[in-house]
Design a protein around this motif. Structure first.
Motif, PDB file in Angstrom:
ATOM      1  N   ARG A   1       0.820  -1.216   0.000  1.00  0.00           N
ATOM      2  CA  ARG A   1       0.000   0.000   0.000  1.00  0.00           C
ATOM      3  C   ARG A   1       0.853   1.265   0.000  1.00  0.00           C
ATOM      4  N   GLN A   2       2.038   1.180   0.628  1.00  0.00           N
ATOM      5  CA  GLN A   2       2.921   2.341   0.633  1.00  0.00           C
ATOM      6  C   GLN A   2       3.490   2.596  -0.768  1.00  0.00           C
TER       7      GLN A   2
ATOM      8  N   THR B   1     -12.236  20.426   1.447  1.00  0.00           N
ATOM      9  CA  THR B   1     -11.835  21.180   0.261  1.00  0.00           C
ATOM     10  C   THR B   1     -10.760  20.401  -0.498  1.00  0.00           C
TER      11      THR B   1
ATOM     12  N   GLU C   1      -7.669  20.346   1.573  1.00  0.00           N
ATOM     13  CA  GLU C   1      -7.804  19.488   2.757  1.00  0.00           C
ATOM     14  C   GLU C   1      -7.717  18.013   2.386  1.00  0.00           C
TER      15      GLU C   1
ATOM     16  N   HIS D   1      -4.049  17.322   1.672  1.00  0.00           N
ATOM     17  CA  HIS D   1      -3.265  17.242   2.914  1.00  0.00           C
ATOM     18  C   HIS D   1      -3.574  15.954   3.667  1.00  0.00           C
ATOM     19  N   PHE D   2      -4.839  15.567   3.650  1.00  0.00           N
ATOM     20  CA  PHE D   2      -5.205  14.329   4.345  1.00  0.00           C
ATOM     21  C   PHE D   2      -4.470  13.126   3.744  1.00  0.00           C
ATOM     22  N   PHE D   3      -4.527  13.017   2.422  1.00  0.00           N
ATOM     23  CA  PHE D   3      -3.889  11.833   1.819  1.00  0.00           C
ATOM     24  C   PHE D   3      -2.368  11.917   1.885  1.00  0.00           C
TER      25      PHE D   3
ATOM     26  N   GLY E   1      -0.901  13.026   4.398  1.00  0.00           N
ATOM     27  CA  GLY E   1      -0.676  12.506   5.742  1.00  0.00           C
ATOM     28  C   GLY E   1      -0.776  10.991   5.779  1.00  0.00           C
ATOM     29  N   MET E   2      -1.794  10.455   5.102  1.00  0.00           N
ATOM     30  CA  MET E   2      -1.997   9.008   5.095  1.00  0.00           C
ATOM     31  C   MET E   2      -0.798   8.282   4.477  1.00  0.00           C
ATOM     32  N   TYR E   3      -0.197   8.909   3.453  1.00  0.00           N
ATOM     33  CA  TYR E   3       0.960   8.285   2.797  1.00  0.00           C
ATOM     34  C   TYR E   3       2.274   8.724   3.429  1.00  0.00           C
ATOM     35  N   SER E   4       2.187   9.446   4.537  1.00  0.00           N
ATOM     36  CA  SER E   4       3.354  10.025   5.212  1.00  0.00           C
ATOM     37  C   SER E   4       4.358  10.646   4.239  1.00  0.00           C
ATOM     38  N   VAL E   5       3.862  11.562   3.423  1.00  0.00           N
ATOM     39  CA  VAL E   5       4.763  12.340   2.582  1.00  0.00           C
ATOM     40  C   VAL E   5       5.612  13.205   3.518  1.00  0.00           C
TER      41      VAL E   5
ATOM     42  N   ARG F   1       7.500  16.058   5.455  1.00  0.00           N
ATOM     43  CA  ARG F   1       7.057  17.448   5.543  1.00  0.00           C
ATOM     44  C   ARG F   1       7.835  18.371   4.629  1.00  0.00           C
TER      45      ARG F   1
ATOM     46  N   ALA G   1      -3.908  10.170  -5.092  1.00  0.00           N
ATOM     47  CA  ALA G   1      -3.400   8.794  -5.122  1.00  0.00           C
ATOM     48  C   ALA G   1      -1.904   8.735  -5.417  1.00  0.00           C
TER      49      ALA G   1
END
Lengths: 337, 377
Positions: free
Chosen positions: A101-102, A118, A121, A124-126, A128-132, A134, A174
């Motif tokens: 999945r990563q 938005t 948003e 930013h959420f995804f 975060g989910m994929y730990s891009v 910072r 994605a």
């Protein structure tokens, strides 16, 4: 966006080196072996095997309900297969789903971002989910906004976007983490032709950057954009190869285009003729599969004239994928599709 | 556990809560409304029992006697009637709970030094208020009788008469024995059990219903991160709600708060974790918002109402039921809150109940995390 093995982020819980987890041939991005998914008695995916190479646009073509989405969901670890195995970037989906999945991006058939968030948003959420990381976050987000053509709409609710934009935003979400393999499930269904073309340009760009794009579609014209294709029908692969190979190799004869009136009646008439292997309606014309187009043309004209059906052009054409598909999925005596 | 993923999850939940007017209404209005409804609706103090009087004698003395009923705050004299028939009708119609009948020879018998029976007719359909009515009536009658006796003895030459024995009761913790003081801490626990479970019962189901779950599970986020990320905002909200309820209890209903704040906050956090995990679990199991929220109400409201000691004292329950109450987390919180509000008990004397809550919190968070599968089949 060319990636090498170092870019595959390790799952922190897994202390083994990724190389140890890898198996399968070098250069293969997706390897599927004997994949089966049954829902009760119904085999949605029935013994599928395929290999998609790195940097390839791999098309998965078939009508609705053929098993495309089921296959893609198994490749992303969303569904567990009844039997068979799949590796993505050489990593087994069943045993290491989180590492897979990563390393993939997935875009589901139905829009599945948050409508009440938005554009920014959601991104930013995804991210975060994929730990891009910072440090990369601002550039990745602005890249995605740019790519999706959403400049100026960053603060719009995702739910208010037109379908074409939604799909590009979903693609952006994605691939924020630059996955080497991307799975797109009917990314252009319900999208207007203009947006479809734009979307395919994005797909080509990604492939040019070395990303493997695994895409399902039921649009025959889109299949022509793929480097390689498999045709799937009722859970089984009925043909595979490049679009050209498919068109050349999968037809048993030559293709004859017949423009005429009363296509329905003509179809019935010609379909019964012994020298015609197959007949199908395409718009207001007929496509006939015959052994030799030159020889068959006069016979066709005669038959139509005898029934009083006015015929226009009767000529040999190169088969389209649609012809191939119809030819492969029409049950006829002596051949099982 | 990846902190960035947890944070992204929590931020997303906060944005969604903020944008959803309905969830804000649930967060603010539900606890306040429930507090007020329970605070006013559930009162165990039976005062002002509607009463009919029938004076068959109508003498100076009988009127004087009945004035004692009129003066009592436990009774509300609705009507004074002249016939038995009216009394029967009033009780049948529900116009009164109780009727007191003074016999026609009341003052004659008293003057003769004979015992007199005062008849009380009580509507027994509500046995609780019937019992209360009878004992209040008994009290009125016996205090009147005592007065008579003293007067009679004095007339016989006894100058000072004192009753030999009396109960000198001193009530601790709830000095005026107001049931409000007992109810409000219980209501806080009840409200939070229901609201807390309800809050999270929607979160997972919503993702399934809106189709966003498919995208979410295709990312590397772990179920622990999903769970904690979704719970964190609600933990803050739940804490806020509990404080709101407690503030209403103290400043609106006038219930004391005698404990240290940290004991209250610690047990509140534990209890909220328990109810949020329960809601999350139901959301995972229910898979649609309707089913999950209904399950949440049934699974929390009834046990918290009936088995937590809120309305029925646990030590009065049958032994088997008492054992079952140990499985109701609200029971521990209810006990802690009553102590926190009324007694100011130190933690060392109720650590078992705090530990019970902590155990539930741990078990339920693990259960809720495990119940969620990152699959769509």
């Amino acid at each position: 966006m060319i990636r090498d093995s170092r870019d595959l982020r390790k799952d922190p819980r897994d202390t083994r080196d990724l190389r140890d987890l890898r198996k399968g041939p070098e250069g293969a991005a997706v390897v599927v072996t004997g994949l089966v998914k049954r829902f009760g008695d119904f085999a949605a995916v029935d013994d599928i095997s395929l290999t998609a190479n790195k940097g390839e646009i791999f098309g998965f073509l078939g009508p609705n309900g053929a098993g495309k989405s089921t296959t893609i969901r198994m490749l992303c670890g969303l569904l567990s297969p009844t039997s068979g195995s799949a590796t993505v970037s050489g990593i087994d989906v069943a045993t290491h789903p989180e590492i897979v999945r990563q390393n993939i991006g997935y875009m589901s058939q139905k829009f599945s971002l948050y409508n009440d968030l938005t554009v920014l948003e959601n991104l930013h959420f995804f991210a975060g989910m994929y730990s891009v990381p910072r440090s990369q976050l601002p550039s990745r987000i602005s890249w995605a906004v740019e790519m999706a053509g959403l400049n100026g709409r960053e603060k719009s609710m995702a739910g208010t976007l037109a379908t074409g934009w939604k799909q590009r935003l979903a693609l952006g979400c994605a691939v924020l983490h630059r996955p080497p393999v991307v799975f797109l499930d009917e990314p252009t269904s319900g999208v207007d032709p203009m947006s479809r073309r734009q979307f395919w340009e994005l797909i080509h760009q990604m492939a040019a950057d070395g990303v493997t794009v695994f895409v399902t579609t039921h649009y025959m014209d889109e299949a022509e954009y793929c480097n390689r294709l498999v045709l799937i029908y009722r859970g089984k692969i009925v043909a595979s190869g490049s679009p050209l190979e498919l068109k050349e190799g999968s037809m048993s004869g030559e293709l004859l285009l017949v423009e005429c009136e009363k296509v329905g009646q003509a179809l019935e008439l010609l379909g019964a003729a012994p020298f015609i292997q197959d007949a199908a309606i395409f718009g207001n014309a007929l496509h006939l599969v015959v052994e030799n187009a030159e020889q068959a043309a006069p016979g066709v004209k005669t038959l139509l004239a005898r029934e009083g059906i006015a015929a226009g052009k009767v000529e040999r054409i190169r088969p389209s994928l649609e012809d191939v598909f119809v030819s492969l999925t029409t049950p006829r005596p002596g051949r099982t599709p | 556990m990846n902190f960035d993923r947890f944070l992204a999850m929590a931020i997303k939940e906060i944005i969604q809560i903020k944008r959803d007017a309905r969830s804000i209404a649930i967060v603010i209005a539900m606890p306040v409304i429930m507090m007020l409804a329970f605070g006013y609706g559930v009162s165990f103090d039976t005062k002002h029992i509607p009463l009919y009087l029938l004076d068959q004698e109508k003498s100076q003395q009988s009127q004087d006697f009945l004035k004692h009923f009129q003066a009592s705050e436990y009774f509300n004299v609705v009507k004074t009637v002249d016939s038995y028939r009216e009394v029967v009708e009033a009780i049948d119609r529900g116009d009164c709970q109780m009727a007191v009948v003074v016999p026609f020879d009341f003052s004659l018998k008293l003057a003769a030094g004979q015992p007199v029976g005062i008849q009380a007719i009580v509507n027994g359909t509500d046995s609780n208020s019937a019992n209360l009515g009878m004992s209040y009536g008994e009290a009125v009658v016996s205090s009147y009788a005592q007065g008579l006796q003293v007067a009679w003895l004095q007339r016989r030459g006894q100058i000072r008469v004192a009753p030999p024995l009396s109960l000198d009761a001193r009530t601790w913790y709830n000095e005026n024995l107001e049931s409000m003081a007992t109810i409000v801490p219980g209501v806080v626990a009840m409200v939070m059990a229901v609201v807390g479970t309800f809050l999270t019962s929607l979160t997972i189901a919503r993702e399934w219903e809106r189709g966003t779950m498919e995208q979410l599970v295709s990312t590397p986020v772990t179920r622990m991160e999903i769970m904690l990320g979704k719970l964190a905002p609600y933990l803050v909200i739940g804490l806020f709600d509990t404080c709101l309820c407690a503030a209403l209890g103290v400043w609106w209903f006038g219930v004391p708060f005698r404990s240290q704040l940290w004991i209250f906050l610690l047990s509140t956090v534990l209890f909220i974790l328990v109810v949020l995990s329960m809601g999350y679990f139901l959301s995972v199991v229910g898979k649609n918002q309707m089913a999950a929220s209904q399950l949440a109400l049934v699974a929390t409201f009834l046990p918290a109402f009936l088995l937590s000691g809120f309305i029925y004292p646990i030590d009065q329950m049958p032994a088997a039921v008492q054992v079952v109450t140990h499985l109701v987390p609200a029971r521990y919180f209810m006990f802690i809150l009553r102590n926190v509000f009324l007694k100011g008990t130190p933690l060392s004397l109720m650590w078992q109940d705090v530990a019970g809550l902590a155990l539930f919190a741990v078990v339920l968070t693990i259960l809720a995390t495990r119940a969620f599968k990152k699959r769509i089949d």
